[in-house]
Design a protein around this motif. Structure first.
Motif, short mmCIF file in Angstrom:
data_model
loop_
_atom_site.label_atom_id
_atom_site.label_comp_id
_atom_site.label_asym_id
_atom_site.label_seq_id
_atom_site.Cartn_x
_atom_site.Cartn_y
_atom_site.Cartn_z
N MET A 1 -46.44 -56.00 0.67
CA MET A 1 -46.95 -55.06 -0.33
C MET A 1 -48.08 -55.72 -1.11
O MET A 1 -47.97 -56.86 -1.56
N ALA A 2 -49.17 -54.99 -1.24
CA ALA A 2 -50.35 -55.56 -1.91
C ALA A 2 -50.07 -55.79 -3.39
O ALA A 2 -49.14 -55.22 -3.95
N SER A 3 -50.88 -56.64 -4.00
CA SER A 3 -50.76 -56.82 -5.45
C SER A 3 -52.14 -56.69 -6.08
O SER A 3 -53.15 -56.69 -5.39
N GLY A 4 -52.16 -56.57 -7.39
CA GLY A 4 -53.43 -56.47 -8.11
C GLY A 4 -53.80 -55.04 -8.45
O GLY A 4 -53.36 -54.09 -7.81
N THR A 5 -54.60 -54.93 -9.51
CA THR A 5 -55.01 -53.62 -10.01
C THR A 5 -56.54 -53.57 -10.06
O THR A 5 -57.16 -54.43 -10.67
N ALA A 6 -57.11 -52.55 -9.42
CA ALA A 6 -58.57 -52.41 -9.44
C ALA A 6 -59.00 -51.62 -10.66
O ALA A 6 -58.29 -50.73 -11.12
N LEU A 7 -60.17 -51.97 -11.19
CA LEU A 7 -60.77 -51.17 -12.25
C LEU A 7 -62.21 -50.90 -11.84
O LEU A 7 -62.94 -51.82 -11.46
N ILE A 8 -62.59 -49.62 -11.90
CA ILE A 8 -63.95 -49.27 -11.51
C ILE A 8 -64.64 -48.57 -12.69
O ILE A 8 -64.10 -47.61 -13.25
N TYR A 9 -65.78 -49.11 -13.05
CA TYR A 9 -66.54 -48.54 -14.16
C TYR A 9 -68.00 -48.86 -13.92
O TYR A 9 -68.33 -49.98 -13.51
N ASP A 10 -68.87 -47.90 -14.14
CA ASP A 10 -70.30 -48.15 -14.04
C ASP A 10 -70.97 -47.47 -15.22
O ASP A 10 -70.87 -46.26 -15.39
N MET A 128 -57.56 -47.93 -11.34
CA MET A 128 -58.06 -46.81 -12.12
C MET A 128 -59.58 -46.77 -12.02
O MET A 128 -60.24 -47.82 -12.04
N ALA A 129 -60.13 -45.56 -11.91
CA ALA A 129 -61.58 -45.38 -11.93
C ALA A 129 -61.96 -44.56 -13.15
O ALA A 129 -61.45 -43.46 -13.36
N LEU A 130 -62.83 -45.14 -14.00
CA LEU A 130 -63.32 -44.43 -15.18
C LEU A 130 -64.61 -43.72 -14.77
O LEU A 130 -65.62 -44.38 -14.52
N VAL A 131 -64.54 -42.40 -14.66
CA VAL A 131 -65.70 -41.68 -14.14
C VAL A 131 -66.12 -40.51 -15.03
O VAL A 131 -65.32 -39.96 -15.78
N ARG A 132 -67.37 -40.15 -14.95
CA ARG A 132 -67.97 -38.96 -15.55
C ARG A 132 -69.07 -38.49 -14.62
O ARG A 132 -69.80 -39.34 -14.12
N PRO A 133 -69.32 -37.23 -14.44
CA PRO A 133 -68.49 -36.11 -14.90
C PRO A 133 -67.14 -36.06 -14.19
O PRO A 133 -67.02 -36.58 -13.07
N PRO A 134 -66.14 -35.44 -14.86
CA PRO A 134 -64.83 -35.28 -14.23
C PRO A 134 -64.90 -34.30 -13.06
O PRO A 134 -65.98 -33.81 -12.73
N GLY A 135 -63.74 -33.99 -12.44
CA GLY A 135 -63.84 -33.22 -11.20
C GLY A 135 -62.91 -32.03 -11.00
O GLY A 135 -63.23 -31.13 -10.24
N HIS A 136 -61.75 -31.98 -11.67
CA HIS A 136 -60.69 -31.10 -11.16
C HIS A 136 -60.94 -29.59 -11.32
O HIS A 136 -60.26 -28.80 -10.70
N HIS A 137 -61.93 -29.19 -12.15
CA HIS A 137 -62.25 -27.75 -12.24
C HIS A 137 -63.28 -27.33 -11.19
O HIS A 137 -63.50 -26.14 -10.96
N SER A 138 -63.93 -28.32 -10.61
CA SER A 138 -65.03 -28.02 -9.71
C SER A 138 -64.53 -27.38 -8.42
O SER A 138 -63.52 -27.79 -7.85
N GLN A 139 -65.25 -26.36 -7.98
CA GLN A 139 -64.81 -25.57 -6.83
C GLN A 139 -65.80 -25.70 -5.68
O GLN A 139 -66.88 -26.26 -5.84
N ARG A 140 -65.41 -25.15 -4.56
CA ARG A 140 -66.22 -25.29 -3.35
C ARG A 140 -67.68 -24.97 -3.61
O ARG A 140 -68.58 -25.70 -3.22
N ASN A 141 -67.90 -23.92 -4.36
CA ASN A 141 -69.27 -23.44 -4.52
C ASN A 141 -69.70 -23.37 -5.98
O ASN A 141 -70.65 -22.67 -6.30
N ALA A 142 -69.00 -24.06 -6.87
CA ALA A 142 -69.35 -23.91 -8.28
C ALA A 142 -68.94 -25.10 -9.13
O ALA A 142 -67.86 -25.66 -8.95
N ALA A 143 -69.85 -25.44 -10.07
CA ALA A 143 -69.47 -26.35 -11.15
C ALA A 143 -68.65 -25.54 -12.14
O ALA A 143 -68.79 -24.32 -12.22
N ASN A 144 -67.77 -26.22 -12.89
CA ASN A 144 -66.91 -25.48 -13.81
C ASN A 144 -66.26 -26.48 -14.77
O ASN A 144 -65.91 -27.59 -14.37
N GLY A 145 -66.13 -26.09 -16.03
CA GLY A 145 -65.37 -26.90 -16.99
C GLY A 145 -65.76 -28.38 -17.00
O GLY A 145 -64.89 -29.24 -16.85
#
Ligand SMILES: [Zn+2]
Length: 673
Positions: A1-10, A128-145
């Motif tokens: 089992m792998a160990s360690g925690t990745a953090l991604i931020y730009d 964990m990845a700290l990202v912007r813009p977020p994603g979960h409202h975004s749809q196949r053909n549309a930006a949203n929220g």
């Protein structure tokens, strides 16, 4: 089992910002990322993570879930002036473009995929990845929220294509419904999507019918879309935990994912103007801890929303600390879900009954008498003392929340004990263990003699028990003094040793000690001082009696159907009790398999600041090896094919729940009380 925690931020992802006035969009600010990252640095968490660079997601990857029209529109905004940007933004519900938005959104996608690669390749265990813009409202053909590309959905699709995964769990604990993610996967049985969200009977944005509990997925995807609507604001830690115990975790263990991705919005945390919930940052440590027990630990946490900068930053820190394996702070607040939350739980369970084996025998007969209609709820809540007051955020409230968070975090940030797991080598035990543990010196004979004759003479009758105490008590002392986090001791007579351990803890000054005992008990420890709670898991008829503070649970060792007992009963009782220390003891004729016992050890580390003491029958070398691995965090148990609970067991669990749910309120999962 792998160990360690990745953090991604730009840092470049902070360049996407609102260029004009828009009262809806102006909360999605670049400081959400930068101030959270600063807080991670302040708590010295960044330096403990494996820093993985972000990259741009490719067009091909974006097209996994989006249309080429959507991609082209996004691409075209790079050269637009402000007027043009504003005009194209107006085509969407709550979105703003900046000339660098497209670049940031591609970085957000790429950062998410980098994390999936780091976890799937075994470079790290989680991250964990700290990202912007977020994603979960975004749809196949549309930006949203505030979302342009659906980072998490692309990641799930990527993991399926690149690594051939067949079961991916997405947990969306953002306070908004990730309707974009739901639309993308609603016909796909390989992605189990769980979302809880502020709903208020469709009053709250995005006010969709398909955000309700009865939207279970479509076609082949039926049963793989789980919506838990919050029909009130002001939900607390206990409401979130109850949903994990009674909905998400049983589903997740039955689903048995190969990868877990969190749509990690912290607008479900205290102080957030969008969510108006009251869950405090440390609850995210607990939620993270539970998800770490799935998919052999493969967990990718991707930032979504969260608009109260302090609450957001603290909650992110709690999540990352937990991913790193730090002790879990005790959860604050009363451990009792509110009626509205319990109603949502029972509705989801009823809606999903046709699709999940663990719900086969769910009793839904009372549902027709209940309603989630808001006027009925209001009527019910005026009588229910446990109902939370809903709070509207005003400026006074904001100041109060700021102060609360500051003090709260000071108390919540635990010192990490220098040593994780201790044992002794008196019996040559350490030699058999698969992981190196810290060895504690045995107590000398005169010292044990004095202790036993002073305090434990009525319990210790046999020489062999007497001798084993010499190695057990020094380990326990180290845990009590917080020098080590957990420990493991072997005993020829586990029940006697457990009884001594419990009394030893109470003598030390602990007020609440939880003991989970598996197998036959030669003696029943005295619980009359009210400072110990024993949950006894056994199957023999003659053990079916009840003492004050002692629960007995009948159970046969059969496949892995212990999930229903562990998740539906032991965990809720343990969380209701909030122990200062957990003792797990295993005696002869144990009726839980090794994987079940290891699961207990893994899950109960969420309590008592992760302090656990194991007392195991000395002939059980295999079990001790598994427990040692679980305590060190080196591996997770393998459960094999899912075996659903029998009707008899479901009824037994229900009987126990009915019997104890007034006392241990986290057991509540139906509105019929
Ligand atoms: Zn949100």
């Amino acid at each position: 089992m792998a160990s360690g925690t990745a953090l991604i931020y730009d840092e470049e992802m902070t360049t996407h910002k609102l260029l004009w006035n828009d009262p809806i969009c102006d909360i999605e600010v670049p400081e959400r990322l930068s101030s959270s990252y600063e807080q991670l640095k302040r708590y010295h968490l960044v330096e403990r993570c494996v820093l993985v660079p972000a990259r741009e997601g490719s067009e091909e990857e974006i097209l996994f879930v989006h249309s080429s029209e959507h991609l082209e529109v996004a691409k075209s905004t790079q050269t637009m002036n402000e007027e043009e940007l504003k005009r194209v933004s107006e085509n969407y519900d709550a979105f703003f473009f900046h000339p660098n938005t497209y670049r940031c959104a591609r970085l957000a996608v790429g950062a998410t995929l980098q994390l999936v690669d780091a976890v799937m390749s075994g470079k790290v265990r989680n991250g964990m990845a700290l990202v912007r813009p977020p994603g979960h409202h975004s749809q196949r053909n549309a930006a949203n929220g505030f979302c342009l590309f659906n980072n998490v959905a692309i990641a799930a699709e990527y993991a399926k294509r690149k690594y051939g995964l067949q079961r991916i769990l997405i947990v969306d604990w953002d306070v908004h419904h990730g309707q974009g993610t739901q639309y993308i996967f609603e016909e796909d049985p390989s992605v189990l999507y769980f979302s809880w969200h502020r709903y208020e009977h469709r009053e709250f944005w995005p006010s969709l019918k398909e955000s309700d509990y009865d939207a279970v997925g479509l076609g082949k995807g039926k049963g793989f879309n789980i919506n838990l609507p919050w029909n009130k604001v002001g939900m607390e830690n206990s409401d979130y935990l109850a949903v994990f115990f009674h909905v998400l975790l049983p589903m997740a263990f039955e689903f048995d994912p190969e990868l877990v991705i969190v749509s990690s919005g912290y607008d479900s945390g205290i102080g957030d103007p969008e969510g108006q919930m009251n869950a405090t940052p440390e609850v995210f440590a607990h939620l993270t801890h539970f998800l770490m027990q799935l998919a052999n630990g493969k967990l990718c946490v991707i930032l979504e929303g969260g608009y109260h900068l302090k609450s957001l930053a603290e909650s992110i820190c709690m999540t990352v600390k937990t991913l790193l394996g730090d002790p879990i702070p005790q959860v604050s607040g009363e451990m009792a879900p509110c009626l509205s939350a319990v109603e949502s739980i029972q509705n989801v369970r009823a809606a999903h009954k046709p699709y999940w084996k663990w719900l086969t025998y769910e009793d839904t007969s009372f549902l027709e008498n209940l309603s989630t209609k808001s006027h009925l709820l209001k009527k019910a809540s005026s009588n229910a003392s446990m109902e939370h007051e809903s709070k509207k955020t005003n400026s006074n409230e904001t100041v109060k929340v700021e102060k609360f968070l500051e003090l709260h975090m000071k108390n919540t940030l635990l010192p990490v004990p220098p040593i994780k797991t201790a044992t002794t080598d008196s019996t040559g035990l350490a030699h058999f263990l698969p992981v190196p543990l810290h060895l504690v010196k045995d107590m000398d004979k005169t010292e044990i003699q004095a202790l036993v004759s002073g305090f434990y003479a009525d319990l210790v009758k046999e020489d062999e028990t007497f001798l084993s105490l010499g190695s057990m008590l020094p380990i326990l002392d180290k845990i009590l003094k917080k020098e080590v986090r957990n420990g493991i001791a072997a005993s020829p007579t586990s029940a006697v040793s457990a009884a001594v351990a419990l009394r030893h803890c109470v003598r030390f000054g602990l007020q609440r000690v939880l003991c989970v005992f598996v197998g036959d008990m030669q003696i029943i420890p005295n619980t009359e001082d009210g400072k110990t709670l024993i949950i006894h898991i056994c199957e023999k008829e003659h053990f079916t009696f009840l003492l004050k503070n002692v629960l007995l649970l009948l159970k046969d060792a059969e496949g892995n159907d212990f999930f229903s007992a562990v998740l539906g009963f032991i965990l809720p009782v343990a969380y209701s009790y909030q122990p200062n220390l957990t003792v797990i003891a295993v005696g002869p004729n144990r009726n839980l398999e090794i994987s079940g016992i290891s699961l207990l050890f893994a899950l109960l580390q969420g309590l008592a600041e992760s302090r656990i003491f194991a007392v195991i029958k000395d002939t059980e070398i295999n079990l001790m090896q598994s427990v040692a691995k679980a305590l060190v965090g080196a591996s997770l148990p393998h459960f094999g094919a899912y075996v659903p609970p029998t009707r008899e067991k479901v009824n037994e669990m229900k009987r126990l729940r009915d019997q104890f749910q007034q006392e241990w309120k986290m057991l509540q999962c139906s509105g019929k009380l």
